[in-house]
Design a protein around this motif. Structure first.
Motif, short mmCIF file in Angstrom:
data_model
loop_
_atom_site.label_atom_id
_atom_site.label_comp_id
_atom_site.label_asym_id
_atom_site.label_seq_id
_atom_site.Cartn_x
_atom_site.Cartn_y
_atom_site.Cartn_z
N ASP A 1 0.84 -1.20 0.00
CA ASP A 1 0.00 0.00 0.00
C ASP A 1 0.88 1.25 0.00
O ASP A 1 0.61 2.23 -0.70
CB ASP A 1 -0.89 0.05 1.26
N MET B 1 -1.05 6.99 -8.42
CA MET B 1 -2.23 6.17 -8.63
C MET B 1 -2.33 5.66 -10.07
O MET B 1 -3.08 4.75 -10.37
CB MET B 1 -3.49 6.99 -8.31
N LYS B 2 -1.59 6.28 -10.96
CA LYS B 2 -1.72 5.91 -12.37
C LYS B 2 -0.53 5.08 -12.82
O LYS B 2 0.60 5.42 -12.51
CB LYS B 2 -1.76 7.18 -13.23
N ARG B 3 -0.82 4.05 -13.58
CA ARG B 3 0.20 3.29 -14.29
C ARG B 3 1.29 2.72 -13.39
O ARG B 3 2.47 2.74 -13.72
CB ARG B 3 0.84 4.15 -15.38
N VAL B 4 0.90 2.25 -12.19
CA VAL B 4 1.89 1.65 -11.30
C VAL B 4 2.00 0.17 -11.62
O VAL B 4 1.00 -0.55 -11.60
CB VAL B 4 1.46 1.82 -9.82
N THR B 5 3.20 -0.28 -11.91
CA THR B 5 3.37 -1.69 -12.27
C THR B 5 3.83 -2.49 -11.04
O THR B 5 4.47 -1.93 -10.14
CB THR B 5 4.44 -1.84 -13.37
N ALA C 1 -0.33 10.39 3.85
CA ALA C 1 0.51 9.98 2.71
C ALA C 1 1.14 8.61 2.93
O ALA C 1 1.92 8.15 2.12
CB ALA C 1 1.60 11.01 2.47
N GLN C 2 0.80 7.96 4.05
CA GLN C 2 1.37 6.66 4.42
C GLN C 2 2.89 6.72 4.41
O GLN C 2 3.56 5.81 3.92
CB GLN C 2 0.85 5.57 3.48
N SER D 1 7.58 9.93 1.09
CA SER D 1 6.69 10.54 0.10
C SER D 1 7.43 11.48 -0.83
O SER D 1 7.15 11.52 -2.02
CB SER D 1 5.56 11.29 0.80
N ASP D 2 8.37 12.26 -0.30
CA ASP D 2 9.02 13.25 -1.17
C ASP D 2 10.54 13.21 -1.10
O ASP D 2 11.20 14.04 -1.71
CB ASP D 2 8.52 14.67 -0.85
N ARG E 1 2.39 1.80 -3.39
CA ARG E 1 1.40 2.30 -4.35
C ARG E 1 1.12 3.78 -4.11
O ARG E 1 1.00 4.58 -5.04
CB ARG E 1 0.10 1.53 -4.19
N MET E 2 1.01 4.14 -2.85
CA MET E 2 0.72 5.53 -2.51
C MET E 2 1.86 6.45 -2.98
O MET E 2 1.64 7.51 -3.53
CB MET E 2 0.52 5.65 -1.00
N GLN E 3 3.08 6.00 -2.76
CA GLN E 3 4.23 6.86 -3.11
C GLN E 3 4.47 6.89 -4.62
O GLN E 3 4.95 7.89 -5.15
CB GLN E 3 5.52 6.40 -2.40
N LEU E 4 4.15 5.81 -5.29
CA LEU E 4 4.44 5.77 -6.72
C LEU E 4 3.33 6.42 -7.55
O LEU E 4 3.47 6.57 -8.76
CB LEU E 4 4.64 4.32 -7.17
N TRP F 1 10.50 -0.53 -5.38
CA TRP F 1 10.37 0.49 -4.33
C TRP F 1 10.57 -0.13 -2.95
O TRP F 1 11.27 0.41 -2.10
CB TRP F 1 8.99 1.15 -4.43
#
Lengths: 326, 737
Positions: A35, A43-47, A288-289, A98-99, A38-41, A54
């Protein structure tokens, strides 16, 4: 004294380990490393490959608390918990997930603005609330005291949010007397501090003043006060030299413990007034988990709280010479 | 005593008079509630805000709308969208012209342009660059007297207190070269950067996937030998599919035919990045100070980021090395009348500086806009009635208060879609059976999105007739564009079919009156939702009522976002709500959400409904590789019909965006696809100053009244105190006597 301090510091270690363990358990009950990835990468096009990469890069591909596949001590040490906890005790917070920003640097930057609001609120508030409470105690059982108590109860009954929104509406929007929100560096910050400090003082006025009034009234009923009055001391002398001094222990119990935590700021105040402090850092990180920030801030909060408790104990010796830490 | 009080009161009054006069005089000078430094008062600066701090400003990672607001002003991808023309049209930006595309067969032989997609083995895009591109001034380019980089390695003392690279004394620049574009494409595969489009691009750019593996090995080796954080120089590793032809030309070789690639060339993912910037920021002393490429971009665009304090404000300043463009000379027919062509041909950017302040809460944000401290604003639900009024005919106008302030209203339908999906793997609502299809169609009719838009979106949206929003090629207006499963065309407008039609379909599906005719059990369906706030409760209650019109019991399963995603990934949700914002204005970017190869459970793609229709998938394959034209339109129509009939989604709505801008903001036209819009806008600074001063005059009487009230409370207390003290003294004296 030194022995006492050393003992308290030793007690702090298991407390911090426990807090850390609890943070880990709670965080990973709600979020899995997948999770988080996914949150850090995004929401779109995460493989799935990106997620694995990661996790591997940050050590989240290992078990959380116990590595059954490892051997010997590595069963405990080759885990997310051990790897991420040990560094905390050296105050190495690492990078935000996150950043990618350095957490220690971020905390240092945010502490200043938080303190710029919290310190005046603390100092002015303490002076104002104690003075007002002394005034009420001085005029106890009179119309002034009654009016003061009513004012306190009314002030306590209103939500803090109302003070913020009402303050912004009246002072900034209707009367145009101060900026609604924002912050500036250095001395220019005073314009932005006026309103939040005033709002915080008003919001805390009712509860604190009533609490201090209760302490003073209790103290004023004691024999030494009656004796002082019987000896013809003025009421001012009785209040300031005797009542106030003897009421300091319960006051310090509530006050000194929060001093170290002043750095941590206030979530709501900082959000509404645009103060770039630490108040929202933890909440933003939870949303942001960002586990690196969450665990660092919880750890820091625990350390500051323990420091606050130790300082409280030490402060007793200053106001009451009978107290010794043997 | 009387005299003493009088003199105290007199002194107090004097003090207030002096302070009041001071305040009044001071107040005449400038608004007290100005949140900006006095030095900025007359500067040509645009003031805006951001609600969420950006996570990434590295063009290879940044993919969020709150990030591209900044990166799009700084970076120069080869292409951009025309500011005024609609439908959206690509024009050159860093490129001298639109790229030339050549198609090759499997043997490398060139094919004619209209060659069928199955014959095309490779597409080669050749990009020629403008000759006048130069990077912004930046310390990464600064050279010492011996010609070596001035700040590599950086002195520990210099890095020690650094908050921005722009604080360093020496800056340099250089021309943008084709190799910088190639360098950036290579960065898509960098193992530490996690580019969100690496997976997608490695399917197309020849050799990119293998390049990722090569870089991964090289990075591991580097970590071992030079320590973590050491700079991996990508120039040492060639990438097969990308080639520098000469200093101002490069080629990208793609597998097969992928016409949508050209849209990616308009995104910062494909902007030039100088290796010097990577080398400079890779220094540990800088990253320890949060001075990284991810936070301080280095570009050749119209602006450069000079302050990045994401906790407070971000400031863009005009890049003195920007090559210079002209404001567009043409647009839509109404643009001239709207004054959008008044600046045609003039050099841009018009604005020198843009300040974005962090504003997390809607109330202060809205009030600051009304006071003139922000130049433009969206409209929150809370402020909608204050800002906008809807006439009896549905026409939207500004309220009198807004009109009196000279505020302008701009509206546009966003190229986005918010839909409700059925999980096609579910035993009840999913599958290809007629029973399930009719159930889905019945629900599609029953859930009245017109009502939803009126109640919950203040009319800001249009009901969707299919997957494509307006403004995207393939979208059809009018009768030809309606969804015949849900709507009839009556009196020149789409009208939702009556609930009886839905009930009839439900009965045909085997659920007459919402009861399973086989088992006699009432039909209960489950909606998985992450919505949990008070506003969401009203929405969900409304949704339950819509299902209840068919006597279907809708159970809402509230879930946190992580679990929701997990359910979608594993196909455990039955009905869900989701949305999609366009990456680029091509129908492929919406229709792929229904493509079988993108099925979420099977392929971890973006088809959350897991819908698979062989006919649709076949048409998608053809449509995707086509250029826009009648043939493509016909295929899209056919695909839309298949999807409408199968109804894997309730098509939901396309949101309408309402934006406000003060009268002093010029050249503002909504553009939901392009992001580099700052350079076109204009601020009339003198007009703004006048309006701000008029709207923000300090009101001083509350200060005086407050002080007087305080004095009114304090005086009786002082009097009473002194009286009591005297009594004590008298008693003490009497006792001693």
């Amino acid at each position: 004294m030194l022995g006492y301090l050393a003992r308290r510091l030793l007690y702090a270690i298991p407390i911090l380990v426990g807090v850390n363990l609890l943070t880990f358990a709670l965080f990973f009950v709600v979020n899995t490393p997948d999770d988080m990835a996914r949150m850090q990468l995004g929401m779109k096009r995460v493989t799935p490959e990106a997620i694995e990469r990661w996790k591997r890069e940050r050590g989240y591909d290992r078990p959380v608390l116990w590595n059954g596949a490892a051997h010997g001590a590595a069963k405990a040490t080759d885990t997310i918990f051990f790897d991420h906890s040990v560094k905390l005790f050296a105050f190495e917070f690492g990078k935000a997930e996150s950043d990618g920003r350095d957490i220690r640097e971020e905390i240092c930057r945010r502490m200043g603005p938080s303190l710029a609001i919290a310190l005046p609120v603390f100092l002015v508030g303490l002076a104002a609330y104690v003075s007002f409470a002394l005034l009420m105690a001085l005029f106890r059982a009179t119309t002034l005291d009654f009016a003061g108590v009513v004012l306190c109860v009314v002030a306590m009954s209103i939500s803090g949010m109302f003070y913020i929104i009402g303050g912004q509406y009246l002072v900034s929007k209707l009367w145009n007397l101060a900026p609604i929100s924002g912050f500036a560096e250095g001395l220019a910050a005073w314009r932005f501090m006026l309103l939040p400090v005033a709002v915080a003082l008003v919001a805390g006025f009712g509860e604190s003043s009533r609490w201090y009034r209760t302490i003073f009234l209790e103290e004023m009923g004691r024999d030494y006060v009656r004796t002082a009055r019987a000896r013809g001391l003025s009421e001012a002398r009785v209040m300031f030299r005797h009542v106030l001094r003897n009421a300091l222990i319960p006051i310090l119990t509530g006050v000194v413990v929060v001093i170290p935590s002043l750095f941590l700021g206030s979530l709501v105040m900082e959000s509404f007034f645009g103060i770039p402090g630490l108040g929202s850092y933890t909440i933003d990180a939870i949303n942001a988990q960002d586990f690196a920030v969450v665990r660092s801030m919880v750890f820091l909060g625990s350390v500051l709280y323990i420091v606050g408790l130790v300082l409280t104990d030490l402060s007793y010796t200053l106001v009451d010479p009978r107290i010794r830490f043997e | 005593m009387h005299c003493a009080i009088s003199s105290t009161a007199l002194a107090t009054v004097r003090l207030f008079a002096v302070c009041g006069a001071g305040l009044l005089l001071g107040g005449c000078d400038h608004p007290w509630n100005d949140p900006y430094p006095p030095a900025e008062r007359t500067s040509n600066t645009l003031y805006s805000s951001f609600t969420e701090r950006p996570k990434h400003l590295d063009p290879v990672q940044s993919y969020s709308s709150n990030e591209i607001v900044f990166t799009a002003q700084v970076y120069t991808p080869p292409l951009q969208y025309h500011y005024l023309r609609r439908p959206f049209e690509l024009t050159p930006f860093a490129a001298a012209a639109l790229p030339e595309v050549r198609y090759l067969d499997a043997h490398g032989r060139q094919l004619e342009n209209g060659a069928p997609a199955e014959r095309v083995a490779f597409s080669v895009y050749e990009v020629k660059l403008r000759p006048d591109l130069r990077y912004q001034p930046h310390p990464a380019f600064a050279l010492g007297t011996d010609g070596t980089p001035r700040y590599v390695p950086i002195d520990a003392a210099e890095a020690g207190r650094l908050r921005s690279p722009m604080e360093l004394a020496e800056h340099g620049t250089r021309a943008v070269r084709a190799e910088d574009f190639v360098y950036q494409i290579k960065r898509l595969a960098h193992p530490k950067l996690h580019s969100p489009i690496f997976g997608l691009m490695s399917d197309y750019i020849v050799g990119l996937k293998e390049y990722g593996d090569t870089l991964k090995r090289a990075q591991e080796e580097l970590d071992r030998t030079a320590g973590r954080g050491a700079w991996l120089d990508l120039r040492r590793f060639p990438l097969e599919g990308v080639e520098v032809v000469d200093e101002s030309t490069y080629r990208v070789k793609l597998k097969g035919r992928y016409p949508q690639f050209i849209y990616w060339l308009a995104m910062p993912f494909f902007a030039p990045l100088p290796f010097e910037a990577e080398r400079f920021y890779a220094q540990p002393a800088l990253s320890a100070r949060n001075v990284t490429l991810d936070w301080f971009p280095v570009g050749a665009g119209p602006y450069m980021l000079v302050i990045n304090d994401p906790n407070r404000r971000m400031v863009l300043e005009r890049n003195p090395n920007f090559f210079g463009e002209s404001y567009p000379a043409d647009g839509e027919p109404a643009d001239a009348e709207a004054g959008l062509l008044a600046d045609a041909g003039k050099p841009i950017p018009f604005i020198d500086r843009a300040v974005f302040s962090l504003e997390k809460e809607a109330i202060p944000y809205w009030n600051k806009f009304l006071q003139g401290w922000y130049d433009a604003s969206g409209i929150t639900s809370d402020a909608f009635d204050q800002a906008v009024q809807v006439g009896s005919g549905g026409q939207v106008t500004l309220t009198e208060e807004m009109q009196a302030k000279g505020i302008q209203l701009k509206t546009a339908v966003a190229p986005s879609t918010f839909y409700m999906g059925f999980n096609m793997l579910d035993a009840v609502v999913g599958g290809d059976s007629e029973r399930a299809r009719k159930l889905r169609q019945a629900i599609s009719i029953a859930v009245d999105y017109e009502e939803y838009i009126t109640i919950f979106a203040n009319g800001r949206g249009i009901p969707a007739m299919g997957p494509l929003p307006p403004g995207i090629f393939g979208y059809r207006e009018g009768e030809a564009g309606i969804n015949p499963v849900v709507y009839d065309w009556v009196d020149g407008a789409a009208r939702r079919k009556p609930i009886e039609a839905a009930q009839r379909l439900l009965a045909e599906a085997g659920y007459p009156g919402g009861t399973d005719s086989a088992t006699g059990a009432p039909l209960t369906l489950y909606l998985d939702s992450t919505a949990r706030g008070p506003d969401d409760k009203a929405r969900l209650d409304w949704l339950r009522k819509q299902f209840a019109r068919l006597d279907i019991n809708l159970v809402v399963r509230a879930t946190d976002y992580n679990r929701f995603q997990e359910k979608i990934r594993k196909g455990n949700a039955q009905i869900f709500q989701w949305g999609w914002n366009a990456d680029y204005p091509d129908p492929e970017n919406f229709l792929f959400l229904l493509h079988g190869a993108q099925a979420k459970v099977e392929a971890q793609g973006e088809n959350a409904a897991n819908w698979k229709n062989p006919a649709f998938d076949r048409l998608f394959g053809r449509m995707k590789a086509m250029d826009n034209g009648p043939e493509r339109q016909a295929l899209i129509d056919e695909m839309a019909d298949i999807a409408r009939r199968d109804a894997p989604w309730l098509w939901g709505l396309h949101p309408k965006e309402y934006g406000l801008a003060h009268g002093w903001v010029g050249n503002r036209k909504p553009n939901q696809i392009a992001n580099n819009l700052l350079k076109y806008q204009r601020i009339h600074v003198a007009k703004r100053e006048l309006q701000r001063a008029a709207w923000n005059r300090p009101v001083l009487w509350p200060l005086v009244a407050g002080a007087l009230a305080l004095a009114a409370v304090a005086l009786p207390a002082v009097v009473s105190w002194r009286r009591r003290e005297r009594r004590t003294e008298r008693l003490a004296a009497a006792g001693e006597g």
